[in-house]
Every structure is written in structure tokens, then in C-alpha cells.
Design a protein around this motif. Sequence first.
Motif, mmCIF file in Angstrom:
data_model
loop_
_atom_site.group_PDB
_atom_site.id
_atom_site.type_symbol
_atom_site.label_atom_id
_atom_site.label_comp_id
_atom_site.label_asym_id
_atom_site.label_seq_id
_atom_site.Cartn_x
_atom_site.Cartn_y
_atom_site.Cartn_z
ATOM 1 N N HIS A 1 0.825 -1.214 0.000
ATOM 2 C CA HIS A 1 0.000 0.000 0.000
ATOM 3 C C HIS A 1 0.861 1.267 0.000
ATOM 4 N N ILE A 2 2.040 1.211 0.605
ATOM 5 C CA ILE A 2 2.960 2.360 0.601
ATOM 6 C C ILE A 2 3.525 2.549 -0.806
ATOM 7 N N VAL A 3 3.937 1.456 -1.443
ATOM 8 C CA VAL A 3 4.450 1.525 -2.816
ATOM 9 C C VAL A 3 3.373 2.099 -3.739
ATOM 10 N N ASP A 4 2.136 1.626 -3.596
ATOM 11 C CA ASP A 4 1.031 2.141 -4.417
ATOM 12 C C ASP A 4 0.808 3.629 -4.184
ATOM 13 N N GLU A 5 0.869 4.073 -2.920
ATOM 14 C CA GLU A 5 0.696 5.498 -2.614
ATOM 15 C C GLU A 5 1.774 6.344 -3.298
ATOM 16 N N ILE A 6 3.012 5.894 -3.232
ATOM 17 C CA ILE A 6 4.123 6.633 -3.850
ATOM 18 C C ILE A 6 3.944 6.679 -5.363
ATOM 19 N N GLU A 7 3.656 5.537 -5.973
ATOM 20 C CA GLU A 7 3.516 5.486 -7.423
ATOM 21 C C GLU A 7 2.331 6.309 -7.907
ATOM 22 N N ASP A 8 1.219 6.263 -7.188
ATOM 23 C CA ASP A 8 0.064 7.097 -7.548
ATOM 24 C C ASP A 8 0.409 8.578 -7.436
ATOM 25 N N GLN A 9 1.071 8.950 -6.356
ATOM 26 C CA GLN A 9 1.433 10.351 -6.151
ATOM 27 C C GLN A 9 2.344 10.839 -7.276
ATOM 28 N N LEU A 10 3.319 10.030 -7.663
ATOM 29 C CA LEU A 10 4.236 10.421 -8.734
ATOM 30 C C LEU A 10 3.514 10.567 -10.074
ATOM 31 N N MET A 11 2.435 9.817 -10.272
ATOM 32 C CA MET A 11 1.642 9.935 -11.507
ATOM 33 C C MET A 11 0.779 11.191 -11.521
ATOM 34 N N LEU A 12 0.432 11.699 -10.340
ATOM 35 C CA LEU A 12 -0.598 12.738 -10.242
ATOM 36 C C LEU A 12 -0.075 14.124 -9.868
ATOM 37 N N ILE A 13 1.245 14.300 -9.838
ATOM 38 C CA ILE A 13 1.811 15.598 -9.476
ATOM 39 C C ILE A 13 2.737 16.087 -10.591
ATOM 40 N N ASP A 14 3.134 17.346 -10.494
ATOM 41 C CA ASP A 14 4.117 17.902 -11.416
ATOM 42 C C ASP A 14 5.499 17.489 -10.921
ATOM 43 N N THR A 15 6.044 16.431 -11.502
ATOM 44 C CA THR A 15 7.318 15.882 -11.033
ATOM 45 C C THR A 15 8.512 16.763 -11.388
ATOM 46 N N LYS A 16 8.315 17.724 -12.249
ATOM 47 C CA LYS A 16 9.417 18.628 -12.592
ATOM 48 C C LYS A 16 9.825 19.500 -11.394
ATOM 49 N N LYS A 17 8.949 19.634 -10.431
ATOM 50 C CA LYS A 17 9.227 20.440 -9.242
ATOM 51 C C LYS A 17 9.949 19.655 -8.141
ATOM 52 N N ILE A 18 10.167 18.367 -8.356
ATOM 53 C CA ILE A 18 10.823 17.534 -7.355
ATOM 54 C C ILE A 18 12.335 17.592 -7.565
ATOM 55 N N ASP A 19 13.063 17.835 -6.481
ATOM 56 C CA ASP A 19 14.518 17.769 -6.535
ATOM 57 C C ASP A 19 14.937 16.300 -6.606
ATOM 58 N N SER A 20 16.224 16.042 -6.572
ATOM 59 C CA SER A 20 16.715 14.666 -6.661
ATOM 60 C C SER A 20 16.462 13.876 -5.371
ATOM 61 N N SER A 21 16.126 14.573 -4.276
ATOM 62 C CA SER A 21 15.829 13.911 -3.008
ATOM 63 C C SER A 21 14.652 14.613 -2.339
ATOM 64 N N ILE A 22 13.736 13.817 -1.801
ATOM 65 C CA ILE A 22 12.546 14.363 -1.131
ATOM 66 C C ILE A 22 12.104 13.356 -0.077
ATOM 67 N N SER A 23 11.540 13.846 1.017
ATOM 68 C CA SER A 23 11.034 12.921 2.035
ATOM 69 C C SER A 23 9.654 12.409 1.611
ATOM 70 N N TYR A 24 9.292 11.264 2.140
ATOM 71 C CA TYR A 24 7.981 10.668 1.860
ATOM 72 C C TYR A 24 6.864 11.654 2.196
ATOM 73 N N HIS A 25 6.964 12.301 3.356
ATOM 74 C CA HIS A 25 5.895 13.213 3.785
ATOM 75 C C HIS A 25 5.829 14.452 2.906
ATOM 76 N N GLU A 26 6.977 14.967 2.475
ATOM 77 C CA GLU A 26 6.985 16.113 1.558
ATOM 78 C C GLU A 26 6.373 15.718 0.214
ATOM 79 N N LEU A 27 6.722 14.529 -0.269
ATOM 80 C CA LEU A 27 6.168 14.040 -1.532
ATOM 81 C C LEU A 27 4.653 13.933 -1.458
#
Length: 90
Positions: free
Chosen positions: A50-76
Motif C-alpha cells: 500500500h505504501i508503494v502504491d501510494e508513492i507510485e500514484d502520487q508520482l503519476m498525479l503531481i508535477d514531477t518537474k518540481k521535485i529535486d533529486s531527493s525528497i522525504s515521503y511526507h513532503e512528496l
Amino acid sequence: MKCLWCENEKAEQSELTGYWELPDGSKAVEITVIPSVSCRSCGMEYQEDHIVDEIEDQLMLIDTKKIDSSISYHELMAIPRFLKKNYFKL
């Protein structure tokens, strides 16, 4: 907590770092402090499905260009989404 790999009861909640490739394949990002499981018996460290699914869904649904090379789970997970849910998931 029971380990999904060896089924020993010595597994514990932990917070680990993982690496994900962005959905567009442009780069990989380091995600820190991910809710995870660590097992003292077999040595496995993993994220539950369920954690993997949450991360993958979030990455599909946000503007990933604004993500630096490192981010915390909670920030993501706090980044606003374009859509409320992943409609591409069957």
C-alpha cells in the motif's frame, strides 16, 4: 509485526530510503523516511504494497518537474495533485 518474507514475528516498523524512477522516465529520485518494515530474523527491509502504491500514484498525479533529486515521503505526499485519484489504474 510479522515479516512477509520469512514470517517471523521479529519484524519492526522503520523508516528507510528508496529510489523511484519518475513515470516519464526522465530521472530517478531518492525518497527518504519511507514507512517500511525491517526484519531482524532474515534481514529483509521493504515497503508494504500500500505504501508503494501510494508513492507510485502520487508520482503519476503531481508535477514531477518540481521535485529535486531527493525528497522525504511526507513532503512528496503533501504535494498537490492534478487529479484526486489515479484513473489510469485498472
